[in-house]
Design an enzyme around this catalytic site. Structure first.
Site, short mmCIF file in Angstrom:
data_model
loop_
_atom_site.label_atom_id
_atom_site.label_comp_id
_atom_site.label_asym_id
_atom_site.label_seq_id
_atom_site.Cartn_x
_atom_site.Cartn_y
_atom_site.Cartn_z
N TYR A 290 0.84 -1.20 0.00
CA TYR A 290 0.00 0.00 0.00
C TYR A 290 0.87 1.25 0.00
O TYR A 290 2.07 1.18 0.27
CB TYR A 290 -0.94 0.01 1.21
CG TYR A 290 -0.28 0.33 2.52
CD1 TYR A 290 -0.39 1.60 3.09
CD2 TYR A 290 0.47 -0.62 3.21
CE1 TYR A 290 0.21 1.90 4.30
CE2 TYR A 290 1.08 -0.33 4.41
CZ TYR A 290 0.94 0.93 4.96
OH TYR A 290 1.56 1.23 6.15
N LYS B 99 6.61 -2.08 1.79
CA LYS B 99 5.44 -1.49 2.47
C LYS B 99 4.22 -2.41 2.29
O LYS B 99 3.28 -2.12 1.55
CB LYS B 99 5.16 -0.09 1.93
CG LYS B 99 4.25 0.75 2.84
CD LYS B 99 4.20 2.17 2.34
CE LYS B 99 3.25 3.04 3.16
NZ LYS B 99 3.75 3.27 4.53
N GLU C 150 12.57 2.18 14.03
CA GLU C 150 11.72 3.26 13.50
C GLU C 150 10.46 3.31 14.33
O GLU C 150 10.23 2.47 15.21
CB GLU C 150 11.40 3.03 12.03
CG GLU C 150 10.68 1.73 11.76
CD GLU C 150 10.50 1.45 10.27
OE1 GLU C 150 10.61 2.38 9.47
OE2 GLU C 150 10.24 0.28 9.93
N LEU D 237 11.44 0.99 6.79
CA LEU D 237 10.81 1.42 5.54
C LEU D 237 11.52 2.66 5.02
O LEU D 237 11.79 3.59 5.81
CB LEU D 237 9.33 1.75 5.79
CG LEU D 237 8.53 2.16 4.56
CD1 LEU D 237 8.27 0.95 3.67
CD2 LEU D 237 7.21 2.81 4.97
#
Length: 286
Positions: A33, A147, A179, A204
């Site tokens: 996505y 992702k 993260e 990411l």
């Protein structure tokens, strides 16, 4: 009024949109996505998001459902049809639909959906006052650079953080911060250096991160790409996080430790201003 969404190759009411029972995104999480911010009716850094969508699909050997320019045309149509001024455009692509088997057939037609969401991006509590962050061990798989829609680890971590009185969560692995659950994490040292983890399979590759790193370079802001420890985060002068929906958001508390007296720091405020200037330039150009 019902939102207009894109599903099944056409624009339909959200109440009419349907996905198949045997879609691999539903059965296996075999999907990726993207989320692009919309401010003043204009998409922000959308070229970076479409490039990352194409990369994520390539890593999973899923073909792009449409050429980039056609996807962007769909995004623009959704913004117009829904009168969106501030919020997001969401894209999702799954491998496609067939009877449930772990091994998939070659040549499946990808399932592509898109919709808009109204969100307050500019004047929310996080932007103005900053966030309280908790730290938890990273529960996710090793390919975090793709992702995918497999977000259960993030969902549970955010749920537990909220229940404990925090606004969000950062993940920890081997004593270093990877993260945020849906953001890139940064700290600011007492000599005003910004530190963030370099891109790898552990995190990411953030689109807002890429835009901010370019802004830092152009404005002479010192930034180091390296892992930083939990101890460094707790001893930092400031901290913040970035994402398409959070822009540049101050972090004013990590666990029980307040940073900069519990208020957003000057370096973070400078970066917020630089990024909003970038946003306004994109809006003017669009």
């Amino acid at each position: 009024m019902a939102r207009v969404v894109y599903c099944g190759g056409k624009f339909v009411s959200e109440h009419e949109a349907r996905l198949g029972l045997f879609d691999r995104g539903f059965l296996f999480g075999d999907a990726v996505y993207e989320v692009t911010a919309v401010i003043g009716g204009k998409m922000i850094d959308n070229d970076l998001h479409l490039a990352r969508l194409e990369r994520s699909l390539s890593e999973l050997a899923i073909p792009m459902p449409l050429p980039r320019e056609e996807i962007e045309a769909i995004q623009l149509s959704l913004i117009e049809k829904n009168g969106l001024q501030e919020g997001t455009v969401y894209l999702q692509v799954s491998r496609g639909e067939e009877d449930r088997e772990f091994l998939y057939s070659e040549g499946l037609k990808p399932t592509f959906i898109a919709f808009t969401q109204v969100k307050n991006l500019l004047n929310n509590k996080g932007q103005t006052q900053g966030l309280a962050i908790t730290l938890v061990e990273d529960p996710r798989w090793e390919r975090r650079d793709i992702k995918t829609v497999m977000l259960l680890g993030q969902v549970l971590a955010k749920r537990d953080a909220k229940a404990a009185g925090f606004d969000d969560v950062w993940f920890v692995e081997d004593g270093t911060i990877t993260e945020g659950a849906s953001s890139t994490a940064y700290i600011v040292t007492h000599d005003r250096r910004i530190i963030t983890r370099p891109n790898s399979r552990a995190i990411l590759p953030g689109c807002t991160r890429a835009a901010l790193l370019d802004l830092c370079s152009r404005h002479g802001v010192v930034l180091e790409e390296r892992p930083f420890t939990v101890a460094e985060a707790l001893a930092a002068a400031e901290a913040f996080q970035t994402s398409a929906t959070s822009l540049v958001t101050p972090v004013v508390r990590i666990g029980d430790v307040s940073l900069n007296g519990g208020v957003p720091g000057p370096v973070t405020r400078q970066l917020q201003a630089c990024y909003l200037e970038h946003v306004n330039m994109l809006r003017a150009a669009g």
